[in-house]
Design an enzyme around this catalytic site. Structure first.
Site, mmCIF file in Angstrom:
data_model
loop_
_atom_site.group_PDB
_atom_site.id
_atom_site.type_symbol
_atom_site.label_atom_id
_atom_site.label_comp_id
_atom_site.label_asym_id
_atom_site.label_seq_id
_atom_site.Cartn_x
_atom_site.Cartn_y
_atom_site.Cartn_z
ATOM 1 N N ASN A 162 -14.481 -0.504 -24.179
ATOM 2 C CA ASN A 162 -15.973 0.100 -24.375
ATOM 3 C C ASN A 162 -15.718 0.843 -25.600
ATOM 4 O O ASN A 162 -16.664 1.933 -25.898
ATOM 5 C CB ASN A 162 -16.409 0.997 -23.312
ATOM 6 N N GLY A 176 -18.380 8.440 -19.427
ATOM 7 C CA GLY A 176 -18.260 7.949 -18.082
ATOM 8 C C GLY A 176 -17.668 6.771 -17.495
ATOM 9 O O GLY A 176 -17.259 6.407 -16.257
ATOM 10 N N ASP A 177 -17.198 5.647 -18.542
ATOM 11 C CA ASP A 177 -16.495 4.660 -18.179
ATOM 12 C C ASP A 177 -16.049 4.220 -19.270
ATOM 13 O O ASP A 177 -15.948 2.989 -19.898
ATOM 14 C CB ASP A 177 -17.542 3.377 -17.823
ATOM 15 N N LEU A 178 -14.964 5.252 -19.740
ATOM 16 C CA LEU A 178 -14.466 4.793 -21.214
ATOM 17 C C LEU A 178 -12.973 4.335 -21.223
ATOM 18 O O LEU A 178 -12.070 4.934 -21.518
ATOM 19 C CB LEU A 178 -14.319 6.506 -21.868
ATOM 20 N N TRP A 179 -13.172 3.006 -20.847
ATOM 21 C CA TRP A 179 -11.858 2.280 -20.950
ATOM 22 C C TRP A 179 -11.766 1.765 -22.434
ATOM 23 O O TRP A 179 -12.957 1.584 -23.268
ATOM 24 C CB TRP A 179 -11.588 1.264 -19.936
#
Length: 314
Positions: free
Chosen positions: A218, A212-215
């Protein structure tokens, strides 16, 4: 600024064991992370997901304090949900409470093509594990979760276009407009994206289990038992569209991304036209950045919207 001493004390209290030393790790605009050594020689990571002083623009301190507790619950549930699907893909949660998470220490390594391929296969397995619905929170996770220093709704929706429009685009578009982060033409582009979502979304897919916040920030590259790979940090986990995680990796760049995607597709082939939808999935994180940081992120969100619509002529 949260101190290493605060991290040491928190770990000692949560684990009921003496923590000897703590040192800060670099990075993090919203949270704070520390490596903590215990008296028995073990090593853990202590994380404050939302540190004091990281309020979003225009927010009252009491809103921020409430969010800090929900951030711990959401990240705790998200990490466990990922690890349940693919053991080893997220660090283990040792303890959680009082605004802190205590996690297994994972030794860092260097990114490589082999590690990226292993990660691609792991992401394919994670997404295939599925979710009860688009918008579903991880088991035990709050329906009112957190992304960065902003609230994020995770409530079941009937389909992905409805979920993406109501829980990801509308709230942050409205807030970006209120803060003056978008001009009239940029707002018009993104409003058109919302209106056309059913046509832009591509083939229907089942809900995937997302990070869900896979930059790239991370990802923690590592090598354990002579097997290169990566673990996923700081999730904003929910049931969503699997192309979202892949588009987020492309947004700010990730090492060996083409090898990662190729390995992913060998396990779970991507739907036709997925490259044309990368911009669509990037609109949400860019709107979040526009709200939090301003700068040129509003313009970048509109640019991603134009890409989703098919070009600047829209």
């Amino acid at each position: 600024m949260t101190s290493a001493e605060a991290a040491r004390r928190a770990v000692s209290h949560l684990l009921g064991a003496d923590a000897v030393t703590a040192r800060s790790l670099p990075g993090g605009d919203i949270g704070a992370v520390f490596v903590v050594d215990l008296v028995d020689g073990a090593r853990v990571v202590a994380k404050l997901p939302v540190r004091p002083g990281s309020e979003a623009p225009g927010e009252a301190p009491e809103v921020h304090r409430d969010r800090a507790g929900r951030a711990v619950a959401a990240e705790d549930a998200g990490l466990r949900w990922i690890a349940d699907a693919v053991p080893g893909l997220a660090p283990g949660v040792v303890a959680a409470g009082e605004g802190w998470l205590v996690l297994d220490f994972v030794p860092p390594g260097a990114p490589s093509a082999a590690a990226a391929e292993e990660l691609g296969r792991g992401l394919a397995a994670l997404h295939a594990a599925g979710a009860p619905a688009f918008g579903a929170a991880p088991p035990g996770g709050p329906g009112r979760a957190v992304v960065g220093a902003l609230d994020m709704t995770n409530e079941p929706a009937p389909d992905w276009p409805t979920f993406y429009r109501e829980q990801r685009l509308e709230p942050y578009l409205r807030r970006a407009v209120d803060l003056g982060r978008l001009d009239a033409s940029q707002r018009a582009v993104l409003s058109q994206v919302q209106e056309r979502l059913p046509d832009l979304a591509g083939p229907t897919e089942p809900p995937a289990r997302l990070h869900g916040d896979l930059w790239s920030g991370n990802l923690l590259w590592t090598e354990r038992r002579r097997r290169p790979g990566a673990v996923l940090l700081d999730p904003a986990a929910h049931g969503g569209h699997r192309e979202t995680d892949l588009a987020m990796l492309r947004l700010f760049g990730a090492p060996h991304l083409d090898r990662l995607v190729d390995a992913y597709a060998e396990v779970r082939p991507l739907a036709p036209g997925w490259r044309d939808r990368v911009g669509l999935h990037q609109v949400f994180p860019l709107l979040v950045h526009a709200v939090l940081f301003g700068g040129g992120y509003g313009a970048r969100a509109a640019e991603a919207g134009r890409s989703a619509l098919g070009g600047s002529r829209h």
